[in-house]
Design an enzyme around this catalytic site. Structure first.
Site, PDB file in Angstrom:
ATOM      1  N   SER A 178       5.523  16.452  30.103  1.00  0.00           N
ATOM      2  CA  SER A 178       5.170  15.069  30.433  1.00  0.00           C
ATOM      3  C   SER A 178       3.685  14.946  30.757  1.00  0.00           C
ATOM      4  O   SER A 178       3.110  15.815  31.428  1.00  0.00           O
ATOM      5  CB  SER A 178       5.943  14.588  31.658  1.00  0.00           C
ATOM      6  OG  SER A 178       7.306  14.509  31.372  1.00  0.00           O
ATOM      7  N   GLN A 180      13.678   9.121  37.527  1.00  0.00           N
ATOM      8  CA  GLN A 180      14.321   7.913  36.986  1.00  0.00           C
ATOM      9  C   GLN A 180      15.809   7.850  37.308  1.00  0.00           C
ATOM     10  O   GLN A 180      16.351   6.789  37.539  1.00  0.00           O
ATOM     11  CB  GLN A 180      14.110   7.865  35.474  1.00  0.00           C
ATOM     12  CG  GLN A 180      14.719   6.664  34.786  1.00  0.00           C
ATOM     13  CD  GLN A 180      14.744   6.802  33.280  1.00  0.00           C
ATOM     14  OE1 GLN A 180      14.126   7.710  32.711  1.00  0.00           O
ATOM     15  NE2 GLN A 180      15.451   5.916  32.619  1.00  0.00           N
ATOM     16  N   ASP A 227      14.227   3.607  39.332  1.00  0.00           N
ATOM     17  CA  ASP A 227      14.531   3.138  37.983  1.00  0.00           C
ATOM     18  C   ASP A 227      13.920   1.739  37.889  1.00  0.00           C
ATOM     19  O   ASP A 227      14.396   0.808  38.547  1.00  0.00           O
ATOM     20  CB  ASP A 227      16.055   3.094  37.784  1.00  0.00           C
ATOM     21  CG  ASP A 227      16.433   2.495  36.433  1.00  0.00           C
ATOM     22  OD1 ASP A 227      15.548   1.957  35.736  1.00  0.00           O
ATOM     23  OD2 ASP A 227      17.627   2.557  36.077  1.00  0.00           O
ATOM     24  N   VAL A 228      12.872   1.606  37.095  1.00  0.00           N
ATOM     25  CA  VAL A 228      12.104   0.351  37.094  1.00  0.00           C
ATOM     26  C   VAL A 228      12.840  -0.824  36.457  1.00  0.00           C
ATOM     27  O   VAL A 228      12.341  -1.943  36.478  1.00  0.00           O
ATOM     28  CB  VAL A 228      10.707   0.522  36.435  1.00  0.00           C
ATOM     29  CG1 VAL A 228       9.843   1.489  37.223  1.00  0.00           C
ATOM     30  CG2 VAL A 228      10.830   0.929  34.970  1.00  0.00           C
ATOM     31  N   ALA A 270      11.565   2.291  24.706  1.00  0.00           N
ATOM     32  CA  ALA A 270      12.095   1.309  23.751  1.00  0.00           C
ATOM     33  C   ALA A 270      13.309   1.968  23.107  1.00  0.00           C
ATOM     34  O   ALA A 270      13.312   3.194  22.906  1.00  0.00           O
ATOM     35  CB  ALA A 270      11.064   0.954  22.693  1.00  0.00           C
ATOM     36  N   TYR A 285       5.598   2.888  15.365  1.00  0.00           N
ATOM     37  CA  TYR A 285       5.382   2.600  16.792  1.00  0.00           C
ATOM     38  C   TYR A 285       5.969   1.218  17.123  1.00  0.00           C
ATOM     39  O   TYR A 285       6.389   0.948  18.253  1.00  0.00           O
ATOM     40  CB  TYR A 285       3.887   2.682  17.129  1.00  0.00           C
ATOM     41  CG  TYR A 285       3.609   2.896  18.610  1.00  0.00           C
ATOM     42  CD1 TYR A 285       4.088   4.025  19.273  1.00  0.00           C
ATOM     43  CD2 TYR A 285       2.872   1.971  19.343  1.00  0.00           C
ATOM     44  CE1 TYR A 285       3.844   4.221  20.624  1.00  0.00           C
ATOM     45  CE2 TYR A 285       2.622   2.165  20.698  1.00  0.00           C
ATOM     46  CZ  TYR A 285       3.109   3.286  21.325  1.00  0.00           C
ATOM     47  OH  TYR A 285       2.861   3.480  22.673  1.00  0.00           O
ATOM     48  N   LYS A 315       2.535  -2.244  24.636  1.00  0.00           N
ATOM     49  CA  LYS A 315       1.314  -1.625  25.184  1.00  0.00           C
ATOM     50  C   LYS A 315       0.175  -2.646  25.265  1.00  0.00           C
ATOM     51  O   LYS A 315      -0.658  -2.582  26.168  1.00  0.00           O
ATOM     52  CB  LYS A 315       0.888  -0.418  24.344  1.00  0.00           C
ATOM     53  CG  LYS A 315       1.821   0.794  24.466  1.00  0.00           C
ATOM     54  CD  LYS A 315       1.904   1.330  25.880  1.00  0.00           C
ATOM     55  CE  LYS A 315       2.570   2.697  25.932  1.00  0.00           C
ATOM     56  NZ  LYS A 315       2.879   3.121  27.310  1.00  0.00           N
ATOM     57  N   THR A 350       5.658  14.984  23.666  1.00  0.00           N
ATOM     58  CA  THR A 350       6.436  14.903  24.915  1.00  0.00           C
ATOM     59  C   THR A 350       7.820  14.375  24.537  1.00  0.00           C
ATOM     60  O   THR A 350       8.060  14.041  23.370  1.00  0.00           O
ATOM     61  CB  THR A 350       5.793  13.903  25.896  1.00  0.00           C
ATOM     62  OG1 THR A 350       5.803  12.615  25.274  1.00  0.00           O
ATOM     63  CG2 THR A 350       4.376  14.277  26.280  1.00  0.00           C
ATOM     64  N   LEU A 351       8.711  14.231  25.524  1.00  0.00           N
ATOM     65  CA  LEU A 351      10.041  13.693  25.224  1.00  0.00           C
ATOM     66  C   LEU A 351       9.949  12.283  24.641  1.00  0.00           C
ATOM     67  O   LEU A 351      10.602  11.965  23.652  1.00  0.00           O
ATOM     68  CB  LEU A 351      10.892  13.655  26.499  1.00  0.00           C
ATOM     69  CG  LEU A 351      11.466  14.991  26.959  1.00  0.00           C
ATOM     70  CD1 LEU A 351      12.197  14.817  28.285  1.00  0.00           C
ATOM     71  CD2 LEU A 351      12.418  15.561  25.905  1.00  0.00           C
TER      72      LEU A 351
HETATM   73  P1  NAD Z   1       7.824  11.514  28.921  1.00  0.00           P
HETATM   74  O1  NAD Z   1       9.085  11.314  28.161  1.00  0.00           O
HETATM   75  O2  NAD Z   1       7.562  12.857  29.441  1.00  0.00           O
HETATM   76  O3  NAD Z   1       7.705  10.451  30.098  1.00  0.00           O
HETATM   77  C1  NAD Z   1       8.230   9.147  30.007  1.00  0.00           C
HETATM   78  C2  NAD Z   1       8.763   8.846  31.385  1.00  0.00           C
HETATM   79  O4  NAD Z   1       9.219   7.491  31.461  1.00  0.00           O
HETATM   80  C3  NAD Z   1       9.962   9.729  31.749  1.00  0.00           C
HETATM   81  O5  NAD Z   1       9.680  10.462  32.912  1.00  0.00           O
HETATM   82  C4  NAD Z   1      11.087   8.739  32.019  1.00  0.00           C
HETATM   83  O6  NAD Z   1      11.926   9.159  33.081  1.00  0.00           O
HETATM   84  C5  NAD Z   1      10.269   7.496  32.395  1.00  0.00           C
HETATM   85  N1  NAD Z   1      11.081   6.282  32.294  1.00  0.00           N
HETATM   86  C6  NAD Z   1      11.625   5.707  31.190  1.00  0.00           C
HETATM   87  N2  NAD Z   1      12.378   4.652  31.543  1.00  0.00           N
HETATM   88  C7  NAD Z   1      12.289   4.544  32.903  1.00  0.00           C
HETATM   89  C8  NAD Z   1      12.876   3.677  33.852  1.00  0.00           C
HETATM   90  N3  NAD Z   1      13.719   2.708  33.503  1.00  0.00           N
HETATM   91  N4  NAD Z   1      12.559   3.851  35.174  1.00  0.00           N
HETATM   92  C9  NAD Z   1      11.722   4.849  35.559  1.00  0.00           C
HETATM   93  N5  NAD Z   1      11.165   5.723  34.701  1.00  0.00           N
HETATM   94  C10 NAD Z   1      11.458   5.577  33.388  1.00  0.00           C
HETATM   95  O7  NAD Z   1       6.670  11.049  27.909  1.00  0.00           O
HETATM   96  P2  NAD Z   1       5.098  10.848  28.085  1.00  0.00           P
HETATM   97  O8  NAD Z   1       4.556  10.918  26.715  1.00  0.00           O
HETATM   98  O9  NAD Z   1       4.568  11.762  29.126  1.00  0.00           O
HETATM   99  O10 NAD Z   1       4.988   9.327  28.554  1.00  0.00           O
HETATM  100  C11 NAD Z   1       4.276   8.909  29.689  1.00  0.00           C
HETATM  101  C12 NAD Z   1       3.455   7.662  29.343  1.00  0.00           C
HETATM  102  O11 NAD Z   1       2.410   8.034  28.445  1.00  0.00           O
HETATM  103  C13 NAD Z   1       4.233   6.564  28.642  1.00  0.00           C
HETATM  104  O12 NAD Z   1       3.795   5.306  29.106  1.00  0.00           O
HETATM  105  C14 NAD Z   1       3.818   6.730  27.195  1.00  0.00           C
HETATM  106  O13 NAD Z   1       3.947   5.541  26.425  1.00  0.00           O
HETATM  107  C15 NAD Z   1       2.369   7.092  27.401  1.00  0.00           C
HETATM  108  N6  NAD Z   1       1.700   7.667  26.221  1.00  0.00           N
HETATM  109  C16 NAD Z   1       2.215   8.757  25.621  1.00  0.00           C
HETATM  110  C17 NAD Z   1       1.590   9.272  24.494  1.00  0.00           C
HETATM  111  C18 NAD Z   1       2.146  10.483  23.803  1.00  0.00           C
HETATM  112  O14 NAD Z   1       1.760  10.718  22.638  1.00  0.00           O
HETATM  113  N7  NAD Z   1       3.007  11.276  24.436  1.00  0.00           N
HETATM  114  C19 NAD Z   1       0.418   8.670  24.001  1.00  0.00           C
HETATM  115  C20 NAD Z   1      -0.090   7.553  24.655  1.00  0.00           C
HETATM  116  C21 NAD Z   1       0.566   7.044  25.773  1.00  0.00           C
END
Ligand code: NAD
Length: 262
Positions: free
Chosen positions: A19, A40, A64-65, A95, A156, A163, A194-195
């Site tokens: 993450s 979450q 949990d948002v 999404a 996307y 976003k 990431t996940l």
């Molecule tokens: P990740 O899957 O590790 O993290 C996503 C997190 O969102 C998880 O911890 C999940 O528990 C949380 N989440 C989802 N629904 C939720 C809810 N209802 N309540 C609380 N938490 C919730 O993936 P990541 O890539 O580390 O994502 C983190 C942020 O970075 C996100 O906003 C993602 O869009 C952004 N981002 C990621 C990338 C990428 O390529 N990985 C690029 C740009 C931006």
């Protein structure tokens, strides 16, 4: 002494060691911040507790948002240990997977659009609303966004408008909270495996394209993002608010790669 010594920062969004929020926690811990974490749902609790322990923290709270009550409970519980704190990292997006592939106009639904916006954009200001009275006069809020807000990235889809909403949210929050000393910024990260990213079709292909086009000729990693998040939560960035800072190796400034110069 690290540049975050004395700061208390809440970190959301840890689902695994991959993450982005994990990289943020690493950088902030290294710079001396005291950290608290959210998870979450119950399945993630023990994983986040382990991560928290590795950063010397016992503060691990449910959030949990999608539920207002869960957001308000988070800050009621946090206030018992930290009556005031210095900011949070919002690293939350979601999404439904069927929204993240295929033709945008054909795939998007009212429900998918609403879920993506509620979880990925509204939740940032919802957390700010609930925590406002606990935030110190030199606080910093940081969220994570992606270039798909401004440019069309295949698959996307609905996350692009979500976003874009998150980025506008960042500016409005910065304007609203600035007079109270709270700064609000977003990091636009390049793609990282990431996940959340695994839900996007052809993600691997996207990584190789970024590597070939970005001026630094590599993709970014969670430590690159963590270092910038740490800077944004520190007093070193006291003059920065309402910004979308690209941490993508310069991908967003390019149109073609070096091979076109020969
Ligand atoms: P990740 O899957 O590790 O993290 C996503 C997190 O969102 C998880 O911890 C999940 O528990 C949380 N989440 C989802 N629904 C939720 C809810 N209802 N309540 C609380 N938490 C919730 O993936 P990541 O890539 O580390 O994502 C983190 C942020 O970075 C996100 O906003 C993602 O869009 C952004 N981002 C990621 C990338 C990428 O390529 N990985 C690029 C740009 C931006």
């Amino acid at each position: 002494m690290g540049f975050l010594t004395g700061k208390h920062i809440l970190i959301t969004g840890i689902a695994s060691h991959r993450s982005i929020a994990y990289g943020v926690a690493q950088a902030m811990h290294r710079e001396g911040a005291q950290l608290a974490f959210t998870y979450q749902h119950e399945k993630l609790k023990s994983r986040v507790e382990e991560v928290a322990a590795s950063f010397g923290s016992k503060i691990v709270l449910l959030c949990d948002v999608t539920k207002d009550i869960s957001i308000s409970n988070l800050f009621i519980c946090l206030a018992e240990v930290w009556p005031t704190f210095d900011g949070f990292i919002h690293a939350i997006a979601f999404a439904p997977s069927e929204q993240l592939c295929g033709d945008y106009v054909k795939t998007v639904t009212r429900e998918g659009f609403s879920i993506a916006h509620e979880i990925s954009a509204y939740s940032f200001v919802a957390m700010a609303k609930e925590s406002q009275k606990m935030l110190s006069a030199k606080s910093s809020l940081v969220t994570l966004t992606y270039l798909g807000s401004k440019r069309v990235v295949p698959n996307y889809n609905v996350m692009g408008p979500a976003k874009a909403s998150l980025e506008a949210n960042t500016r409005y929050m910065a304007s609203s909270m600035g007079p109270k000393g709270v700064r609000v910024n977003a990091i636009s990260s390049g793609p990282i495996r990431t996940l959340a990213a695994s839900g996007i079709k052809n993600f691997k292909k996207m990584l190789s394209h970024c590597e070939s086009v970005a001026p630094i000729q590599r993709t970014v990693n969670i430590i690159d993002i963590g270092n910038v998040a740490a800077f944004l939560c520190s007093d070193l960035s006291a003059g920065i608010t309402g910004e979308i800072i690209h941490v993508d190796g310069g991908f967003n400034i390019t149109v073609m790669n070096e091979s076109f110069s020969n």
